[in-house]
Structure formats: C-alpha cells, structure tokens
Design a protein around this motif. Sequence first.
Motif, PDB file in Angstrom:
ATOM      1  N   TYR A   1      36.823  38.946  33.232  1.00 17.10           N
ATOM      2  CA  TYR A   1      37.575  39.264  34.450  1.00 17.10           C
ATOM      3  C   TYR A   1      39.063  39.430  34.133  1.00 17.10           C
ATOM      4  CZ  TYR A   1      39.747  38.724  39.054  1.00 17.10           C
ATOM      5  OH  TYR A   1      40.508  38.924  40.182  1.00 17.10           O
TER       6      TYR A   1
ATOM      7  N   LYS B   1      32.605  34.993  31.468  1.00 15.87           N
ATOM      8  CA  LYS B   1      32.757  35.957  32.575  1.00 15.87           C
ATOM      9  C   LYS B   1      34.190  35.920  33.112  1.00 15.87           C
ATOM     10  CE  LYS B   1      29.822  38.267  33.969  1.00 15.87           C
ATOM     11  NZ  LYS B   1      29.486  39.668  33.641  1.00 15.87           N
ATOM     12  N   THR B   2      34.783  34.727  33.144  1.00 16.16           N
ATOM     13  CA  THR B   2      36.183  34.606  33.581  1.00 16.16           C
ATOM     14  C   THR B   2      37.102  35.321  32.597  1.00 16.16           C
ATOM     15  OG1 THR B   2      35.713  32.490  34.657  1.00 16.16           O
ATOM     16  CG2 THR B   2      38.019  32.976  34.187  1.00 16.16           C
TER      17      THR B   2
ATOM     18  N   LEU C   1      37.056  44.484  40.232  1.00 14.42           N
ATOM     19  CA  LEU C   1      37.422  43.086  39.978  1.00 14.42           C
ATOM     20  C   LEU C   1      36.739  42.145  40.976  1.00 14.42           C
ATOM     21  CD1 LEU C   1      41.222  43.385  39.089  1.00 14.42           C
ATOM     22  CD2 LEU C   1      39.337  42.814  37.542  1.00 14.42           C
ATOM     23  N   ASN C   2      36.634  42.575  42.219  1.00 14.74           N
ATOM     24  CA  ASN C   2      35.940  41.754  43.222  1.00 14.74           C
ATOM     25  C   ASN C   2      34.471  41.569  42.859  1.00 14.74           C
ATOM     26  OD1 ASN C   2      38.235  41.329  44.782  1.00 14.74           O
ATOM     27  ND2 ASN C   2      37.814  43.071  46.132  1.00 14.74           N
ATOM     28  N   GLU C   3      33.865  42.604  42.295  1.00 14.26           N
ATOM     29  CA  GLU C   3      32.477  42.489  41.850  1.00 14.26           C
ATOM     30  C   GLU C   3      32.352  41.449  40.733  1.00 14.26           C
ATOM     31  OE1 GLU C   3      31.461  46.511  40.786  1.00 14.26           O
ATOM     32  OE2 GLU C   3      31.362  47.162  42.888  1.00 14.26           O
TER      33      GLU C   3
ATOM     34  N   GLN D   1      41.251  42.800  34.400  1.00 17.13           N
ATOM     35  CA  GLN D   1      42.422  42.818  35.270  1.00 17.13           C
ATOM     36  C   GLN D   1      43.629  43.367  34.516  1.00 17.13           C
ATOM     37  OE1 GLN D   1      44.051  38.972  36.409  1.00 17.13           O
ATOM     38  NE2 GLN D   1      44.360  39.735  38.503  1.00 17.13           N
TER      39      GLN D   1
ATOM     40  N   ALA E   1      34.421  38.962  40.236  1.00 25.29           N
ATOM     41  CA  ALA E   1      34.685  37.654  40.856  1.00 25.29           C
ATOM     42  C   ALA E   1      33.421  37.139  41.548  1.00 25.29           C
ATOM     43  CB  ALA E   1      35.849  37.761  41.838  1.00 25.29           C
ATOM     44  N   ALA E   2      32.683  38.050  42.183  1.00 27.82           N
ATOM     45  CA  ALA E   2      31.430  37.652  42.836  1.00 27.82           C
ATOM     46  C   ALA E   2      30.410  37.178  41.795  1.00 27.82           C
ATOM     47  CB  ALA E   2      30.871  38.817  43.648  1.00 27.82           C
ATOM     48  N   GLU E   3      30.385  37.854  40.646  1.00 27.66           N
ATOM     49  CA  GLU E   3      29.487  37.432  39.564  1.00 27.66           C
ATOM     50  C   GLU E   3      29.840  36.023  39.079  1.00 27.66           C
ATOM     51  OE1 GLU E   3      28.866  40.165  36.266  1.00 27.66           O
ATOM     52  OE2 GLU E   3      29.115  41.865  37.643  1.00 27.66           O
ATOM     53  N   ILE E   4      31.125  35.753  38.960  1.00 28.08           N
ATOM     54  CA  ILE E   4      31.581  34.417  38.533  1.00 28.08           C
ATOM     55  C   ILE E   4      31.128  33.372  39.547  1.00 28.08           C
ATOM     56  CG2 ILE E   4      33.608  32.966  38.131  1.00 28.08           C
ATOM     57  CD1 ILE E   4      35.005  35.526  37.018  1.00 28.08           C
ATOM     58  N   ASN E   5      31.291  33.666  40.829  1.00 25.07           N
ATOM     59  CA  ASN E   5      30.857  32.730  41.887  1.00 25.07           C
ATOM     60  C   ASN E   5      29.348  32.525  41.852  1.00 25.07           C
ATOM     61  OD1 ASN E   5      33.338  32.002  42.939  1.00 25.07           O
ATOM     62  ND2 ASN E   5      33.380  33.734  44.369  1.00 25.07           N
TER      63      ASN E   5
END
Length: 161
Positions: A92, A88-89, A65-67, A96, A69-73
């Motif tokens: 995610y 992408k959100t 999930l952190n990966e 989740q 989230a990094a893609e979204i950022n």
Amino acid sequence: MKKLGMLSIALGLLLSFVLLFAGSDSNQGPKLAYIDSTKVLQSYDKWIELQTKYQEDYQFYAKKLNELAAEINNLKNSGASQEEIDAKTKEYLQKQQQYNQLLSDEYQPKFAKIEQEILSKIAEFAEIMGYDFVFNSKSMSYASPNYDVTAKFIEYLKSTK
C-alpha cells in the motif's frame, strides 16, 4: 544690453518651466498594478481543463489505494498473520508513493507551463497598458483596490487565445 538681460531672464524662466513640467512626470513614480493570480487561474480555460484531468487521475489512484486498504482490513478481520498484513501494508505504501510520483511527473511540468504562459501574458499586458510593475496579490500584505487590474487582465487573457 537691457534687452539681452531681459531675454536671458525670459529664456531662463522658460527653461525652468520646461524642466519643472518635464520633471513632474518622473516625480509621479512608476505605474503600478497587481493581479490576483488565484482569480486568473480559476478563469483560465487551460488551467481548468488540466485541473479537471488531474482530479480524475487522482480519483483513479485513490480508488486503487482504497481497494488495497480494504484488502488490509479484510486481512485483519479474517485473522491473517501479522506478516501478511505487514506485506500488504508495505505494498500500500509503495503504491501510494508510486501514484504520487506518477501524478507529480505528469502534471507538474504541465502546470508550470501554464503558469509560465500566464506570466508571459502578464508581461505583454503590462507593456500594452503601460505598467512599470505588476505584482501578485499573494505576495503583498496590502494593496489598494485601485491598483487591482485582475478583471482587465482576465479579459485580455481571454481575448488572446
């Protein structure tokens, strides 16, 4: 006749004493105890092992999930379209939910099985020790420490492996 009267009085007194002393046990009430279930679980090897496996799996999914989230950022920082960011959100959030369901499906029955095993052991322990009721300390507002048999139960639990 006097002897018969005296004998009746003596038997009556004897019967009264027998009933008085026999009834005193039932007047004491039930034998009560309580167990701190948190301490029991924290000391039970099967629970500890399962908790460790659960944490490992949880960390694995959290990393995934952190990966995402990094893609979204990265998408936001690179000026991607709102449509790409929303997609992408959405991915995610779906992942989740999927990971939470996977963890729940795998571990909930295993935790329940261990809890049932411990409840069964509590029933055995209560019968061996002569307790009429064994309560869980979590559901009590107050209990005297004199009735806490947690340490004795943990010893029993470890001895019955």
